[in-house]
Design an enzyme around this catalytic site. Structure first.
Site, PDB file in Angstrom:
ATOM      1  CB  CYS A  98       0.262  11.732 -38.794  1.00 43.10           C
ATOM      2  SG  CYS A  98       1.229  11.645 -37.271  1.00 43.10           S
ATOM      3  NE  ARG A 133       4.750  15.024 -30.506  1.00 39.70           N
ATOM      4  CZ  ARG A 133       3.541  14.504 -30.670  1.00 39.70           C
ATOM      5  NH1 ARG A 133       2.969  13.814 -29.694  1.00 39.70           N
ATOM      6  NH2 ARG A 133       2.892  14.655 -31.805  1.00 39.70           N
ATOM      7  CG  HIS A 199       2.431  15.900 -40.986  1.00 38.00           C
ATOM      8  ND1 HIS A 199       1.072  15.739 -40.930  1.00 38.00           N
ATOM      9  CD2 HIS A 199       2.925  15.382 -39.830  1.00 38.00           C
ATOM     10  CE1 HIS A 199       0.758  15.159 -39.774  1.00 38.00           C
ATOM     11  NE2 HIS A 199       1.861  14.924 -39.091  1.00 38.00           N
TER      12      HIS A 199
HETATM   13  N1  GLN Z   1      -1.625  12.315 -32.054  1.00 43.62           N
HETATM   14  C1  GLN Z   1      -0.865  11.385 -32.810  1.00 43.62           C
HETATM   15  C2  GLN Z   1       0.516  11.086 -32.241  1.00 43.62           C
HETATM   16  O1  GLN Z   1       1.113  11.913 -31.595  1.00 43.62           O
HETATM   17  C3  GLN Z   1      -0.768  11.849 -34.251  1.00 43.62           C
HETATM   18  C4  GLN Z   1       0.058  13.111 -34.429  1.00 43.62           C
HETATM   19  C5  GLN Z   1      -0.037  13.675 -35.827  1.00 43.62           C
HETATM   20  O2  GLN Z   1      -1.012  13.492 -36.500  1.00 43.62           O
HETATM   21  N2  GLN Z   1       0.967  14.404 -36.226  1.00 43.62           N
HETATM   22  O3  GLN Z   1       1.008  10.025 -32.467  1.00 43.62           O
END
Ligand code: GLN
Length: 251
Positions: A98, A133, A199
């Protein structure tokens, strides 16, 4: 190129910045799977402000929030420079998740809208997504060249990643969003550098992926008893995809 004689050096990069989602567990899993096969493994935790060792065999970079992610990128230095890039040039493997995936690319746009240089190890860029998101379970069918079964994990990111011609996706998303650029792909893979939005930690859910990365640095690996984790994988895939239908997924 190991840190201690024949021991396999596993560097966990900046867990104090990129450790929000438990991705540090990926380094533990790599070390344990090596030990089960009789290898010596030397985990090296590299905190923010520490020098990145160039002599490790595997580097693990986790996910994190926008600001710590930008700090981590700054510590790696300008694109295609620094100890991590030197290590990759010498054959080290990298697993990035990520924020880690975004940081390994050419550049990404931080939460404040400012573009930040990445390490330049993967031919990709990351933009801010315009929609909500991407959050939830993900199932990825890896590209055939990797010879892996379906990958299970979960995602939580705002970034949208666009791959350039110099990198292959890790796989195609069967459930979830992944890179989010409309290509239906997740992650990126080039040489021994591999990144994903998954993840989990991803290696806890996908031991074959752990062994792929380890195989790159130590060669053939003896089989180990993964019965318990295969059961867990079956549960996760079932929850994400519904009841197994013939040929639909492999636990
Ligand atoms: N900050 C990054 C995003 O929101 C990565 C998030 C994450 O590592 N889960 O895209």
């Amino acid at each position: 190129m190991s840190t201690v004689d024949s021991a396999v050096g596993i560097a966990l990069l900046f867990p104090d910045l990129l450790g929000t989602y438990g991705d540090s567990g990926n380094a533990t899993i790599l070390a344990e799977r090596l030990r089960w096969r009789g290898f010596e493994a030397t985990p090296v935790t590299v905190r923010s402000g520490d020098a990145v060792p160039a002599g490790c065999d595997v580097y693990v970079v986790g996910g994190g929030e926008d600001l710590p992610q930008a700090l981590a990128a700054r510590q790696l230095g300008p694109p295609r420079t620094g100890p991590l890039c030197e290590a990759v040039d010498r054959g080290a493997a990298v697993l990035a998740v990520c924020a880690g995936l975004q940081v390994l690319g050419e550049s990404f746009v931080g939460g404040d809208g400012v573009r930040v240089d990445g390490a330049g190890l993967l031919d990709l860029t990351t933009e801010r997504g315009r929609g909500p998101r991407s959050v939830g379970e993900v199932v990825v069918d890896p590209v055939p060249a990797l010879g892996l079964p379906a990958l299970t994990g979960y995602e939580n990111h705002g970034g949208v990643t666009v791959l350039g011609p110099g990198t292959s996706p890790l796989g195609h998303v069967r459930r979830g969003v992944g890179n989010g650029d409309g290509s239906g792909t997740d992650g990126a893979w080039s040489g021994r550098v591999l990144g994903t939005y998954l993840h989990g930690p991803v290696l806890a859910r996908n031991p074959a992926l752990a062994d792929l990365v380890l195989g790159w640095v130590v060669g053939d690996l003896a089989p180990v008893d993964d019965a318990e984790v295969l059961e867990l994988r079956g549960e996760r895939l079932h929850a994400a995809l519904g009841p197994r239908r013939r040929g639909r997924w492999r636990p």
